[in-house]
Design a protein around this motif. Structure first.
Motif, PDB file in Angstrom:
ATOM      1  N   ARG A 125       0.824  -1.214   0.000  1.00 39.43           N
ATOM      2  CA  ARG A 125       0.000   0.000   0.000  1.00 39.43           C
ATOM      3  C   ARG A 125       0.862   1.269   0.000  1.00 39.43           C
ATOM      4  NH1 ARG A 125      -5.475   0.580   2.244  1.00 39.43           N
ATOM      5  NH2 ARG A 125      -5.903   2.789   2.357  1.00 39.43           N
ATOM      6  N   GLU A 126       1.894   1.292   0.820  1.00 45.48           N
ATOM      7  CA  GLU A 126       2.786   2.456   0.880  1.00 45.48           C
ATOM      8  C   GLU A 126       3.554   2.631  -0.424  1.00 45.48           C
ATOM      9  OE1 GLU A 126       3.133   4.856   3.202  1.00 45.48           O
ATOM     10  OE2 GLU A 126       1.519   3.924   4.345  1.00 45.48           O
ATOM     11  N   LEU A 127       4.006   1.523  -0.988  1.00 46.71           N
ATOM     12  CA  LEU A 127       4.773   1.589  -2.229  1.00 46.71           C
ATOM     13  C   LEU A 127       3.909   2.079  -3.386  1.00 46.71           C
ATOM     14  CD1 LEU A 127       7.700   1.061  -2.920  1.00 46.71           C
ATOM     15  CD2 LEU A 127       7.057  -1.206  -3.672  1.00 46.71           C
ATOM     16  N   VAL A 128       2.678   1.592  -3.473  1.00 45.38           N
ATOM     17  CA  VAL A 128       1.770   2.052  -4.532  1.00 45.38           C
ATOM     18  C   VAL A 128       1.454   3.533  -4.336  1.00 45.38           C
ATOM     19  CG1 VAL A 128      -0.549   1.806  -5.505  1.00 45.38           C
ATOM     20  CG2 VAL A 128       0.840  -0.220  -5.069  1.00 45.38           C
ATOM     21  N   GLY A 129       1.264   3.968  -3.075  1.00 47.57           N
ATOM     22  CA  GLY A 129       1.053   5.388  -2.807  1.00 47.57           C
ATOM     23  C   GLY A 129       2.224   6.229  -3.274  1.00 47.57           C
ATOM     24  N   LEU A 130       3.414   5.710  -3.075  1.00 46.43           N
ATOM     25  CA  LEU A 130       4.619   6.392  -3.546  1.00 46.43           C
ATOM     26  C   LEU A 130       4.638   6.444  -5.074  1.00 46.43           C
ATOM     27  CD1 LEU A 130       7.478   7.549  -2.782  1.00 46.43           C
ATOM     28  CD2 LEU A 130       8.298   5.246  -3.235  1.00 46.43           C
ATOM     29  N   LEU A 131       4.331   5.325  -5.705  1.00 46.85           N
ATOM     30  CA  LEU A 131       4.335   5.261  -7.167  1.00 46.85           C
ATOM     31  C   LEU A 131       3.295   6.199  -7.775  1.00 46.85           C
ATOM     32  CD1 LEU A 131       4.747   1.429  -7.682  1.00 46.85           C
ATOM     33  CD2 LEU A 131       6.430   3.201  -8.208  1.00 46.85           C
ATOM     34  N   GLN A 132       2.192   6.377  -7.081  1.00 43.16           N
ATOM     35  CA  GLN A 132       1.145   7.262  -7.570  1.00 43.16           C
ATOM     36  C   GLN A 132       1.412   8.710  -7.187  1.00 43.16           C
ATOM     37  OE1 GLN A 132      -2.271   5.373  -5.794  1.00 43.16           O
ATOM     38  NE2 GLN A 132      -2.667   4.198  -7.642  1.00 43.16           N
ATOM     39  N   GLY A 133       2.471   8.928  -6.437  1.00 41.34           N
ATOM     40  CA  GLY A 133       2.828  10.283  -6.068  1.00 41.34           C
ATOM     41  C   GLY A 133       2.073  10.820  -4.870  1.00 41.34           C
ATOM     42  N   ARG A 134       1.311   9.999  -4.178  1.00 40.06           N
ATOM     43  CA  ARG A 134       0.552  10.458  -3.016  1.00 40.06           C
ATOM     44  C   ARG A 134       1.389  10.443  -1.752  1.00 40.06           C
ATOM     45  NH1 ARG A 134      -3.820   6.636  -2.211  1.00 40.06           N
ATOM     46  NH2 ARG A 134      -2.536   5.240  -3.408  1.00 40.06           N
ATOM     47  N   THR A 135       2.489   9.709  -1.750  1.00 41.03           N
ATOM     48  CA  THR A 135       3.333   9.558  -0.573  1.00 41.03           C
ATOM     49  C   THR A 135       4.719  10.103  -0.891  1.00 41.03           C
ATOM     50  OG1 THR A 135       2.153   7.545   0.039  1.00 41.03           O
ATOM     51  CG2 THR A 135       4.299   7.875   1.042  1.00 41.03           C
ATOM     52  N   SER A 136       5.280  10.864   0.014  1.00 41.50           N
ATOM     53  CA  SER A 136       6.645  11.360  -0.141  1.00 41.50           C
ATOM     54  C   SER A 136       7.611  10.310   0.395  1.00 41.50           C
ATOM     55  CB  SER A 136       6.812  12.654   0.654  1.00 41.50           C
ATOM     56  OG  SER A 136       8.172  12.928   0.879  1.00 41.50           O
ATOM     57  N   PRO A 137       8.686  10.008  -0.329  1.00 35.79           N
ATOM     58  CA  PRO A 137       9.628   9.012   0.176  1.00 35.79           C
ATOM     59  C   PRO A 137      10.281   9.459   1.483  1.00 35.79           C
ATOM     60  CG  PRO A 137      10.508  10.068  -1.791  1.00 35.79           C
ATOM     61  CD  PRO A 137       9.096  10.540  -1.625  1.00 35.79           C
ATOM     62  N   LEU A 138      10.560  10.741   1.606  1.00 36.82           N
ATOM     63  CA  LEU A 138      11.195  11.240   2.820  1.00 36.82           C
ATOM     64  C   LEU A 138      10.227  11.169   4.007  1.00 36.82           C
ATOM     65  CD1 LEU A 138      13.623  12.495   4.182  1.00 36.82           C
ATOM     66  CD2 LEU A 138      12.815  14.733   3.431  1.00 36.82           C
ATOM     67  N   LEU A 157       9.405  13.059 -10.365  1.00 38.25           N
ATOM     68  CA  LEU A 157       8.944  12.597 -11.667  1.00 38.25           C
ATOM     69  C   LEU A 157       7.604  11.881 -11.551  1.00 38.25           C
ATOM     70  CD1 LEU A 157       9.334  11.888 -14.700  1.00 38.25           C
ATOM     71  CD2 LEU A 157      10.533   9.838 -13.911  1.00 38.25           C
ATOM     72  N   MET A 158       7.455  11.052 -10.530  1.00 40.33           N
ATOM     73  CA  MET A 158       6.294  10.164 -10.449  1.00 40.33           C
ATOM     74  C   MET A 158       5.098  10.761  -9.716  1.00 40.33           C
ATOM     75  SD  MET A 158       8.155   6.536  -9.947  1.00 40.33           S
ATOM     76  CE  MET A 158       6.879   5.589 -10.743  1.00 40.33           C
ATOM     77  N   ARG A 159       5.297  11.795  -8.931  1.00 40.85           N
ATOM     78  CA  ARG A 159       4.174  12.303  -8.142  1.00 40.85           C
ATOM     79  C   ARG A 159       3.079  12.863  -9.038  1.00 40.85           C
ATOM     80  NH1 ARG A 159       7.298  17.419  -5.636  1.00 40.85           N
ATOM     81  NH2 ARG A 159       7.289  18.666  -7.523  1.00 40.85           N
TER      82      ARG A 159
END
Length: 156
Positions: A84-97, A123-125
């Motif tokens: 879930r967190e990784l997909v959120g990151l891929l969709q740009g909804r989650t900041s990696p930091l 790029l991905m957000r």
């Protein structure tokens, strides 16, 4: 600017690889700014879905982004966490930091490229949808009303 090709390496077939492929293709087809950003990226980032034990590597080569199952060493950065967190990151909804600081994702960078995960995230957000200018007029009207009320209170 010429298009940036996004492709799967031979033999790549994981669901995570296809999710990454689809998201990148859509964004790069739609936004010139993202094509320019992708063309400037060079390096590899490995993304691991820890719940399903699946890793993909994105290899940014300027005019191409090659997605491969597994970790293709050497990587400049890695990101690992629950699906879930990784997909959120891929969709740009989650900041990696932010996700890293909250302990939701493990983000690692090579000492040579400490900001590479953030550059990939930019790029991905998600790109904000364009809004109409009505909000500008509403804010302007509110400011003029507040200034007028202040003037009346101070000088009457």
């Amino acid at each position: 600017m010429s298009a940036v090709e996004v492709c799967l390496a031979e033999g790549t077939g994981s669901g995570l690889a296809h999710i990454v492929l689809q998201l990148l293709e859509q964004d790069l087809a739609e936004f010139e700014s993202k094509r320019q950003r992708a063309a400037r990226l060079r390096g590899r980032i490995a993304m691991t879905d820890s719940e399903h034990d699946v890793t993909v590597t994105l290899n940014f080569q300027g005019d191409r982004i090659v997605i491969r199952d597994g970790a293709e060493e050497p990587v400049d950065a890695s990101i690992a966490g629950p699906h879930r967190e990784l997909v959120g990151l891929l969709q740009g909804r989650t900041s990696p930091l932010g996700a890293h600081l909250r302990g939701r994702l493990r983000v690692r960078s090579s000492w040579r490229r400490p900001f590479f995960p953030l550059r990939v995230h930019r790029l991905m957000r998600l790109t904000p949808e364009p809004r109409g200018r009505a909000w500008i007029y509403a804010i302007s009207a509110a400011l003029f009303a507040a200034a007028g009320a202040t003037f009346i209170l101070l000088y009457t």
